[in-house]
Design a protein around this motif. Structure first.
Motif, PDB file in Angstrom:
ATOM      1  N   HIS A 111      12.612  -4.222  -1.651  1.00  0.00           N
ATOM      2  CA  HIS A 111      12.590  -2.905  -1.028  1.00  0.00           C
ATOM      3  C   HIS A 111      11.206  -2.534  -0.449  1.00  0.00           C
ATOM      4  N   HIS A 115      10.016  -1.851   3.657  1.00  0.00           N
ATOM      5  CA  HIS A 115       9.358  -0.695   4.278  1.00  0.00           C
ATOM      6  C   HIS A 115       8.310  -1.163   5.287  1.00  0.00           C
ATOM      7  N   TYR A 132       2.434   2.947   1.651  1.00  0.00           N
ATOM      8  CA  TYR A 132       3.811   3.245   1.238  1.00  0.00           C
ATOM      9  C   TYR A 132       3.751   4.406   0.248  1.00  0.00           C
ATOM     10  N   SER A 134       6.041   7.202  -1.297  1.00  0.00           N
ATOM     11  CA  SER A 134       7.390   7.751  -1.457  1.00  0.00           C
ATOM     12  C   SER A 134       7.488   8.498  -2.774  1.00  0.00           C
ATOM     13  N   ASP A 290      13.993   6.048   2.315  1.00  0.00           N
ATOM     14  CA  ASP A 290      14.791   4.876   1.972  1.00  0.00           C
ATOM     15  C   ASP A 290      15.949   4.734   2.966  1.00  0.00           C
TER      16      ASP A 290
END
Ligand code: ATP
Ligand code: FE2
Length: 330
Positions: A111, A115, A132, A134, A290
């Motif tokens: 995952h 990204h 990244y 999130s 996502d």
């Protein structure tokens, strides 16, 4: 001309159940359903129930919007790591069922790396450092010596979870990120807050405790608090990202993760990059949060590099580290 592959991507690492269809480099559809709750947070078994409920509808919708039928599918990719075990298992079973029924290859995808890859596909960045940011993840990732490596990360909670906890304490509701951004625009006074960068890593736990006592004191306006929080935590992220640029000698930053929807974070990254003759890129919001398009695209890259897509190689790994993944396509 060779016929472009039709790739279906399935994303289920956390609260999002997503399905996307790509034809070659082109995103034909990118559908999702997100588990939400008024309070109580994410209970893994409830999220799993949500994904079971959503899977066939979202799959059908993604095919319909893409204008393809099941018979057109050439390849299936799914997020097998890292994430919540319950969520990953539903995705794995769903993806395997389709692969078995259609007798098509199935590619497992990390995952976090996805990204970064979707950022490379959709912007002009070639070899960027990924910031990244999130809900659960906060990492600075870049490609070096044959692998994606984590150059810096949070030592405790993810930035999004931090913002949501701060927002809850302020009574802003969930998710708090967008509300914090709105209120911050009207902040006038910069309140001095703890700023925690340790080497290449960041931490938010102490700051959260500090903020809770400031909120309790009633001495500060919501606007000033939100403004000051953004200025501090985004500066921390951008500082660590800049160090990664300096260390690797790279000239590009790509943003990823839901917190990267924040315009102030985008601006701070842009300013930092301009000051050091680099460039900051940011895909549109649907590809920051996502999404399954990033899984489909990364699956396509792996398949093109020789991943056979055998069912026996598609176990899940909730704790896989970014630098454990072998990269054959770069
Ligand atoms: P992960 O990718 O780690 O599994 P996630 O699914 O929770 O985590 P995303 O969907 O990428 O993460 O992002 C959700 C987070 O983004 C939430 O914490 C939310 O508050 C935050 N967020 C969304 N929009 C904004 C914004 N404009 N400003 C700041 N934060 C935002
Ligand atoms: Fe994510």
């Amino acid at each position: 001309m060779e016929k472009e592959l039709v790739v279906v991507g399935i994303e289920t690492t956390a609260h999002t159940f997503g399905v996307s269809v790509l034809r070659g480099r082109q995103v034909l559809s990118n559908e999702k359903k997100v588990f939400t709750t008024e309070e109580g947070g994410m209970i893994p078994s409830k999220v799993a129930d949500h994904h079971v409920e959503a899977c066939d509808k979202i799959f059908g919708l993604a095919l319909e919007k893409a204008g393809v039928s099941v018979g057109d599918i050439s390849l299936i990719a799914f997020s097998n790591s890292p994430g919540i075990g319950h969520s990953l298992r539903i995705g794995a079973v769903f993806a395997r069922s389709i692969a078995l029924l259609l007798d098509k290859p199935l590619i497992p995808v990390n995952h976090c790396i996805a990204h970064l890859e979707i950022g490379r596909l959709l912007t002009n960045a070639e070899d960027p450092v990924l910031l990244y940011a999130s809900g659960a993840n906060t990492q600075v990732i870049a490609f070096e010596s044959g692998k994606y490596r984590v150059f810096g990360e949070t030592l405790d909670i993810g930035i999004g979870n931090f913002l949501d906890s701060f927002g809850r304490a302020l009574g802003l509701g969930f998710p708090a990120g967008p509300r914090i951004e709105e209120l911050a625009r009207n902040g006038k006074n910069l309140i001095s807050l703890p700023y925690t960068v340790k080497g290449m890593d960041v931490s938010f736990g102490g700051l959260l405790t500090n903020l809770k006592s400031k909120i309790k004191s009633g001495e500060y306006s919501k606007e000033d608090l939100c403004y000051s929080v953004q200025e501090h935590v985004f500066a921390m992220l951008v500082e660590v990202t800049e160090r990664a640029l300096a260390h690797t000698g790279k000239k590009e930053v790509v943003l990823g993760g839901g917190v990267a929807c924040n315009k102030r974070l985008q601006e701070m990254s842009r300013i930092m990059c301009e000051e050091r003759d680099a460039k900051s890129f940011c895909p549109e919001n649907q590809f920051l949060v996502d999404n399954a398009a990033m899984i489909a695209w990364t699956g396509y890259l792996k398949y093109s590099a020789g991943d056979k897509g055998l069912l026996k190689d598609t176990g899940i790994d909730p704790y896989e580290r970014t630098d454990d993944v072998e990269i054959l396509y770069r």
